[in-house]
Design an enzyme around this catalytic site. Sequence first.
Site, PDB file in Angstrom:
ATOM      1  N   TRP A   5       0.828  -1.203   0.000  1.00  0.00           N
ATOM      2  CA  TRP A   5       0.000   0.000   0.000  1.00  0.00           C
ATOM      3  C   TRP A   5       0.871   1.265   0.000  1.00  0.00           C
ATOM      4  O   TRP A   5       1.904   1.333   0.653  1.00  0.00           O
ATOM      5  CB  TRP A   5      -0.898   0.017   1.238  1.00  0.00           C
ATOM      6  N   SER A  63       3.111  -7.427   1.452  1.00  0.00           N
ATOM      7  CA  SER A  63       2.103  -6.733   2.255  1.00  0.00           C
ATOM      8  C   SER A  63       0.727  -6.801   1.567  1.00  0.00           C
ATOM      9  O   SER A  63       0.218  -7.890   1.320  1.00  0.00           O
ATOM     10  CB  SER A  63       2.552  -5.292   2.504  1.00  0.00           C
ATOM     11  N   LEU A  64       0.140  -5.654   1.193  1.00  0.00           N
ATOM     12  CA  LEU A  64      -1.135  -5.672   0.476  1.00  0.00           C
ATOM     13  C   LEU A  64      -1.019  -6.479  -0.811  1.00  0.00           C
ATOM     14  O   LEU A  64      -1.955  -7.189  -1.204  1.00  0.00           O
ATOM     15  CB  LEU A  64      -1.569  -4.238   0.156  1.00  0.00           C
ATOM     16  N   LEU A 127       4.931   4.679   5.602  1.00  0.00           N
ATOM     17  CA  LEU A 127       6.250   4.106   5.321  1.00  0.00           C
ATOM     18  C   LEU A 127       7.084   4.037   6.594  1.00  0.00           C
ATOM     19  O   LEU A 127       7.830   3.079   6.814  1.00  0.00           O
ATOM     20  CB  LEU A 127       6.978   4.927   4.261  1.00  0.00           C
ATOM     21  N   ALA A 128       6.963   5.057   7.436  1.00  0.00           N
ATOM     22  CA  ALA A 128       7.721   5.075   8.691  1.00  0.00           C
ATOM     23  C   ALA A 128       7.301   3.915   9.594  1.00  0.00           C
ATOM     24  O   ALA A 128       8.146   3.264  10.224  1.00  0.00           O
ATOM     25  CB  ALA A 128       7.510   6.407   9.405  1.00  0.00           C
ATOM     26  N   ILE A 129       6.011   3.629   9.640  1.00  0.00           N
ATOM     27  CA  ILE A 129       5.533   2.510  10.441  1.00  0.00           C
ATOM     28  C   ILE A 129       6.069   1.191   9.904  1.00  0.00           C
ATOM     29  O   ILE A 129       6.432   0.290  10.658  1.00  0.00           O
ATOM     30  CB  ILE A 129       3.987   2.502  10.482  1.00  0.00           C
ATOM     31  N   GLN A 130       6.152   1.072   8.587  1.00  0.00           N
ATOM     32  CA  GLN A 130       6.615  -0.176   7.983  1.00  0.00           C
ATOM     33  C   GLN A 130       8.044  -0.508   8.384  1.00  0.00           C
ATOM     34  O   GLN A 130       8.412  -1.678   8.475  1.00  0.00           O
ATOM     35  CB  GLN A 130       6.521  -0.082   6.457  1.00  0.00           C
ATOM     36  N   ASP A 190       8.552  -7.212  12.540  1.00  0.00           N
ATOM     37  CA  ASP A 190       7.477  -6.520  11.820  1.00  0.00           C
ATOM     38  C   ASP A 190       6.390  -6.060  12.795  1.00  0.00           C
ATOM     39  O   ASP A 190       5.856  -6.859  13.565  1.00  0.00           O
ATOM     40  CB  ASP A 190       6.882  -7.484  10.786  1.00  0.00           C
ATOM     41  N   HIS A 217       9.151  -4.814   8.186  1.00  0.00           N
ATOM     42  CA  HIS A 217       8.094  -5.054   7.201  1.00  0.00           C
ATOM     43  C   HIS A 217       8.592  -5.028   5.751  1.00  0.00           C
ATOM     44  O   HIS A 217       7.827  -5.366   4.851  1.00  0.00           O
ATOM     45  CB  HIS A 217       6.993  -4.006   7.383  1.00  0.00           C
TER      46      HIS A 217
END
Length: 242
Positions: A5, A63-64, A127-130, A190, A217
């Site tokens: 995503w 991921s998605l 993106l930062a969370i990933q 992750d 991730h």
Amino acid sequence: MLHGWGVNSAAFAPLYDHLSEYRVYYVDLPGFGFSQPADNSLKAWATQLAKQLPRGAFWAGWSLGGLVATRVALDFPEHVRGLVTIASSPCFMAREEEGWFGIPHQVLGQFSEQLGKNLPKTIARFLAIQAMGSATAKEDIKRIRELVLARPLPQSDALAAGLTMLAQEDLRPELDAINLPWLRIWGRLDSLVPKPVITAMPTTPASENMVIAKASHAPFISHTEEFVGGLLGWLDKVCRQP
């Protein structure tokens, strides 16, 4: 190869040289990168891609993109030689009442609210969370952003549809129907697909797990060599089977 995503297929750029001996289709999902939009449902995306891409290929989704690739494997098994899911869950949303780990409801809710306000900032936050948990998080985020911003930003409708898929799709009841070679690649650190998901996944006769201990991730970016080694070793083994 199908991306996740908020980005596009340029996110796979670290793999280009490593996979140069193979015919690889780096695919922009509908409404992302250079791809035209489609009806915004998981089945519609899977159907469109299955019709456009070669039969008998290995489908790999991050991921998605892993959710989409899994839908293709379920709906069009004759098109798929083998399935690779990368940091991908059949049910991304946490289901506390079932003891299923995943993304907290409020996190995806916040991204949905922010989409119409500041699209680039919303994508940057995701993106930062990933990259959270990775020892090279700052470098990973910078690399992903530089790669994907070279292409057009995703269309807002496609982004919203992708969030809906992450929030609502649950393919767990269907996974036993997958009778294909299936490699599941995980990052142990992750935060979007927590490690309890690995052991909660149903085993199929031809499924195999690969866990990259210090990855988050985006293991193909943070641990490219280890990722490629595992992927190519699995491909070689599957292709040798009668």
